[in-house]
Design a protein around this motif. Structure first.
Motif, PDB file in Angstrom:
ATOM      1  N   MET A  96       0.976  -1.223  -3.346  1.00 15.56           N
ATOM      2  CA  MET A  96      -0.324  -1.602  -2.798  1.00 15.56           C
ATOM      3  C   MET A  96      -1.047  -2.434  -3.853  1.00 15.56           C
ATOM      4  N   ILE A  97      -1.339  -3.674  -3.529  1.00 16.97           N
ATOM      5  CA  ILE A  97      -2.057  -4.552  -4.456  1.00 16.97           C
ATOM      6  C   ILE A  97      -3.402  -4.871  -3.811  1.00 16.97           C
ATOM      7  N   ASN A  98      -4.442  -4.411  -4.444  1.00 17.77           N
ATOM      8  CA  ASN A  98      -5.795  -4.509  -3.871  1.00 17.77           C
ATOM      9  C   ASN A  98      -5.836  -4.013  -2.421  1.00 17.77           C
ATOM     10  N   GLY A  99      -5.165  -2.906  -2.196  1.00 12.75           N
ATOM     11  CA  GLY A  99      -5.248  -2.213  -0.913  1.00 12.75           C
ATOM     12  C   GLY A  99      -4.265  -2.641   0.148  1.00 12.75           C
ATOM     13  N   LYS A 100      -3.465  -3.699  -0.134  1.00 11.00           N
ATOM     14  CA  LYS A 100      -2.490  -4.148   0.869  1.00 11.00           C
ATOM     15  C   LYS A 100      -1.089  -4.095   0.282  1.00 11.00           C
ATOM     16  N   PRO A 101      -0.102  -3.707   1.114  1.00 11.97           N
ATOM     17  CA  PRO A 101       1.253  -3.668   0.583  1.00 11.97           C
ATOM     18  C   PRO A 101       1.817  -5.071   0.355  1.00 11.97           C
ATOM     19  N   LYS A 102       2.298  -5.315  -0.856  1.00 10.25           N
ATOM     20  CA  LYS A 102       2.868  -6.624  -1.214  1.00 10.25           C
ATOM     21  C   LYS A 102       3.987  -6.406  -2.228  1.00 10.25           C
ATOM     22  N   LEU A 103       4.839  -7.418  -2.382  1.00 11.99           N
ATOM     23  CA  LEU A 103       5.816  -7.392  -3.464  1.00 11.99           C
ATOM     24  C   LEU A 103       5.117  -7.878  -4.729  1.00 11.99           C
TER      25      LEU A 103
ATOM     26  N   SER B  38       1.770   3.171   0.314  1.00 17.46           N
ATOM     27  CA  SER B  38       1.380   4.272   1.194  1.00 17.46           C
ATOM     28  C   SER B  38       2.541   4.625   2.116  1.00 17.46           C
ATOM     29  N   ASN B  39       2.492   5.840   2.608  1.00 13.51           N
ATOM     30  CA  ASN B  39       3.468   6.357   3.582  1.00 13.51           C
ATOM     31  C   ASN B  39       4.869   6.544   2.998  1.00 13.51           C
ATOM     32  N   PHE B  40       4.960   6.537   1.678  1.00 12.43           N
ATOM     33  CA  PHE B  40       6.220   6.854   0.997  1.00 12.43           C
ATOM     34  C   PHE B  40       5.906   7.922  -0.063  1.00 12.43           C
ATOM     35  N   PRO B  41       6.758   8.943  -0.184  1.00 12.29           N
ATOM     36  CA  PRO B  41       6.524   9.946  -1.236  1.00 12.29           C
ATOM     37  C   PRO B  41       6.606   9.300  -2.619  1.00 12.29           C
ATOM     38  N   ILE B  42       5.745   9.761  -3.525  1.00 12.58           N
ATOM     39  CA  ILE B  42       5.691   9.159  -4.865  1.00 12.58           C
ATOM     40  C   ILE B  42       6.690   9.850  -5.797  1.00 12.58           C
ATOM     41  N   ILE B  43       7.464   9.038  -6.496  1.00 12.04           N
ATOM     42  CA  ILE B  43       8.324   9.584  -7.568  1.00 12.04           C
ATOM     43  C   ILE B  43       7.448   9.740  -8.815  1.00 12.04           C
ATOM     44  N   ARG B  44       6.863   8.635  -9.241  1.00 13.16           N
ATOM     45  CA  ARG B  44       5.907   8.658 -10.348  1.00 13.16           C
ATOM     46  C   ARG B  44       5.200   7.298 -10.403  1.00 13.16           C
ATOM     47  N   ASP B  45       3.931   7.322 -10.663  1.00 20.93           N
ATOM     48  CA  ASP B  45       3.102   6.106 -10.792  1.00 20.93           C
ATOM     49  C   ASP B  45       3.301   5.151  -9.607  1.00 20.93           C
ATOM     50  N   LEU B  46       4.009   4.029  -9.828  1.00 19.77           N
ATOM     51  CA  LEU B  46       4.147   3.020  -8.774  1.00 19.77           C
ATOM     52  C   LEU B  46       5.491   3.103  -8.051  1.00 19.77           C
ATOM     53  N   ALA B  47       6.335   3.991  -8.488  1.00 25.82           N
ATOM     54  CA  ALA B  47       7.675   4.113  -7.886  1.00 25.82           C
ATOM     55  C   ALA B  47       7.653   5.145  -6.751  1.00 25.82           C
TER      56      ALA B  47
ATOM     57  N   CYS C 192       6.508  -3.072   5.564  1.00 23.54           N
ATOM     58  CA  CYS C 192       6.125  -2.917   6.974  1.00 23.54           C
ATOM     59  C   CYS C 192       5.819  -1.459   7.296  1.00 23.54           C
ATOM     60  N   ASN C 193       6.646  -0.554   6.780  1.00 21.83           N
ATOM     61  CA  ASN C 193       6.399   0.870   7.016  1.00 21.83           C
ATOM     62  C   ASN C 193       5.102   1.321   6.342  1.00 21.83           C
ATOM     63  N   SER C 194       4.783   0.698   5.221  1.00 18.90           N
ATOM     64  CA  SER C 194       3.565   1.066   4.501  1.00 18.90           C
ATOM     65  C   SER C 194       2.311   0.592   5.230  1.00 18.90           C
ATOM     66  N   ALA C 195       2.401  -0.566   5.914  1.00 20.30           N
ATOM     67  CA  ALA C 195       1.232  -1.125   6.613  1.00 20.30           C
ATOM     68  C   ALA C 195       1.042  -0.523   8.006  1.00 20.30           C
ATOM     69  N   CYS C 196       2.083   0.101   8.545  1.00 20.23           N
ATOM     70  CA  CYS C 196       2.053   0.554   9.947  1.00 20.23           C
ATOM     71  C   CYS C 196       1.052   1.704  10.148  1.00 20.23           C
TER      72      CYS C 196
ATOM     73  N   GLU D 161       4.035  13.607   1.013  1.00 23.86           N
ATOM     74  CA  GLU D 161       4.469  12.447   1.804  1.00 23.86           C
ATOM     75  C   GLU D 161       3.647  11.194   1.505  1.00 23.86           C
ATOM     76  N   HIS D 162       2.470  11.376   0.916  1.00 19.52           N
ATOM     77  CA  HIS D 162       1.612  10.253   0.531  1.00 19.52           C
ATOM     78  C   HIS D 162       1.268   9.366   1.733  1.00 19.52           C
ATOM     79  N   LYS D 163       0.998  10.017   2.861  1.00 21.83           N
ATOM     80  CA  LYS D 163       0.601   9.272   4.060  1.00 21.83           C
ATOM     81  C   LYS D 163      -0.851   8.824   3.930  1.00 21.83           C
ATOM     82  N   GLU D 164      -1.164   7.694   4.532  1.00 21.11           N
ATOM     83  CA  GLU D 164      -2.554   7.226   4.517  1.00 21.11           C
ATOM     84  C   GLU D 164      -3.442   8.101   5.394  1.00 21.11           C
ATOM     85  N   GLY D 165      -2.862   8.720   6.399  1.00 24.89           N
ATOM     86  CA  GLY D 165      -3.624   9.595   7.283  1.00 24.89           C
ATOM     87  C   GLY D 165      -4.514   8.827   8.246  1.00 24.89           C
ATOM     88  N   ILE D 166      -5.406   9.569   8.891  1.00 24.59           N
ATOM     89  CA  ILE D 166      -6.262   8.947   9.905  1.00 24.59           C
ATOM     90  C   ILE D 166      -7.179   7.900   9.270  1.00 24.59           C
ATOM     91  N   GLY D 167      -7.610   8.153   8.032  1.00 25.52           N
ATOM     92  CA  GLY D 167      -8.465   7.184   7.338  1.00 25.52           C
ATOM     93  C   GLY D 167      -7.784   5.830   7.208  1.00 25.52           C
TER      94      GLY D 167
END
Lengths: 143, 255
Positions: free
Chosen positions: B84-91, B111-120, B173-177, A5-11
């Protein structure tokens, strides 16, 4: 939660560095909530010692009269004040109060919900908590 | 161990006469046969206007064409190149290298999305939750059946939802939440903001069914108003505002 799922988790949830003061307040709210819960459980345990009679009660009170006990109580005061003030801010926000009105957004798209009223609320909660802690320390150590 | 390369005497989309260059660190991971991700490093020249996406495409062109990245419009309209660009989700197409003020740029999958490969990453779950809140007007009648050719709205009625209609489903938004970071079942700010978009639309009659859908343990009550979703939205949608206004309907502050 699986690795797939590639969740960030609690961290990731607890990382306060990336999204400004709002995310710091989010973390402090969780920490103070857990801290107050732990204090509540300890408080019930402490007061239940009265069942052991006067001696048992006095023994336990002595524990809170130490330097460590005073520091812990001061932290509890700070957590209580922060959780209350920030909680009022969040509750108002949850009701739609102070989150701005929907409007056509203009670049650079400053989010209306992250406005100065909420920032003032967060800084007020932190400052009030710090003052309350200092007052608590002054009272407890000034005995 | 990071692999290091630099653009040689080849054609790059950014002229090599550029005196400025950055180190681009790209996360490489194929869930089919890799245990963990590794970073590959590339030295890429850039100009004031070079975007992160252009730098990644330079890397694909000159070093490693196997770098997986999803992109399409290159103008923050399709919502494909979130990362994630330098740790923050951006286009990636909407982020200029010069704005990052860093000599090292690290790009990772959202983050918070399953990875297909690399950045996708996979968007299936986000699209599922988006579909779940019924992202369309619900009415008993249609324009075709009604005498009126269209459902008229006043400018004030349009203002109530038009901001939320700007959503491009990029998933930032889902990635930053912070709730999405730990709760796999949470509806997420994208779908909740879209629920508000339709609930606030004066032409829509599906408010009750939508509110019922999000009024559940992993629904709207899991939002704690951290506001990170609004800070990363590239279109000014402000999901945090939409969610709080939507909650107002459930709490009885709005009707």
């Amino acid at each position: 939660m699986t690795k797939d799922e590639h969740k960030e988790g609690i961290g990731g949830m607890a990382n306060p560095r990336r999204y400004g003061i709002e995310r710091v307040a989010y973390l402090l709210m969780r920490l103070s909530g857990l801290g107050l819960l732990a204090y509540f459980v300890a408080h019930i345990y402490e007061t239940s010692n009265i069942l052991r009679g006067q001696v048992g009660w006095d023994e336990l009170l002595e524990m809170t009269s130490t330097t460590e006990g005073h520091i812990i109580l001061s932290i509890v005061i700070g957590m209580c004040v922060f959780h209350t003030v920030n909680g009022i801010r969040v509750m108002l926000g949850h009701g739609g109060v102070g989150v701005g009105k929907p409007a056509r957004p203009d670049y650079p798209y400053e989010p209306a919900s992250q406005n100065y009223r909420h920032k003032i609320g967060i800084y007020s909660a932190i400052v009030l908590a710090a003052f309350a802690m200092m007052y608590g320390l002054a009272v407890l150590f000034g005995e | 161990m990071a692999q290091v390369s630099s653009i040689a005497e080849e054609q790059a989309s950014t002229p090599l006469s550029s005196s400025k260059s950055i180190t681009l660190r790209i996360s490489r991971y194929n869930p089919k046969h890799d245990d963990s991700s590794v970073f590959m490093e590339f030295t890429v020249p850039y100009q004031k206007w070079t975007t992160v996406l252009e730098a990644i495409l330079d890397v694909k062109k000159h070093f490693d064409h196997s770098v997986a990245v999803r992109y399409s419009c290159r103008q923050a309209t399709c919502g494909s190149c979130g990362m994630m660009i330098n740790g923050k989700p951006k286009l990636a197409c909407f982020t200029k290298i010069s704005e990052l003020n860093s000599d090292v740029i690290t790009v990772e999958p959202m983050s918070n999305f399953p990875i297909i490969r690399d950045l996708a990453v996979k968007f299936e779950r986000m699209f599922e939750t988006h579909h779940k809140i019924k992202p369309y007007l619900i009415r008993d009648d249609t324009e075709l059946e009604s005498d009126a050719k269209e459902f008229l709205q006043s400018p004030k009625e349009v203002e109530q939802y038009i901001q939320f209609a700007n959503c491009i489903k990029c998933g930032l938004c889902n990635s930053a939440c912070p709730t999405m970071a730990t709760d796999s079942s949470f509806v997420g700010p994208q779908a909740l903001a879209q629920a508000y978009r339709y609930v606030a639309d004066s032409r829509d009659k599906g408010k009750d069914s939508r509110l019922k859908m999000i009024d559940e343990p992993h629904g709207i009550w899991r939002c704690h108003f951290a506001g990170s979703c609004s800070q990363v939205c590239p279109k000014g949608v402000d999901p945090a505002m939409g969610i709080q206004l939507l909650r107002g309907y459930l709490l009885g502050f709005r009707s």
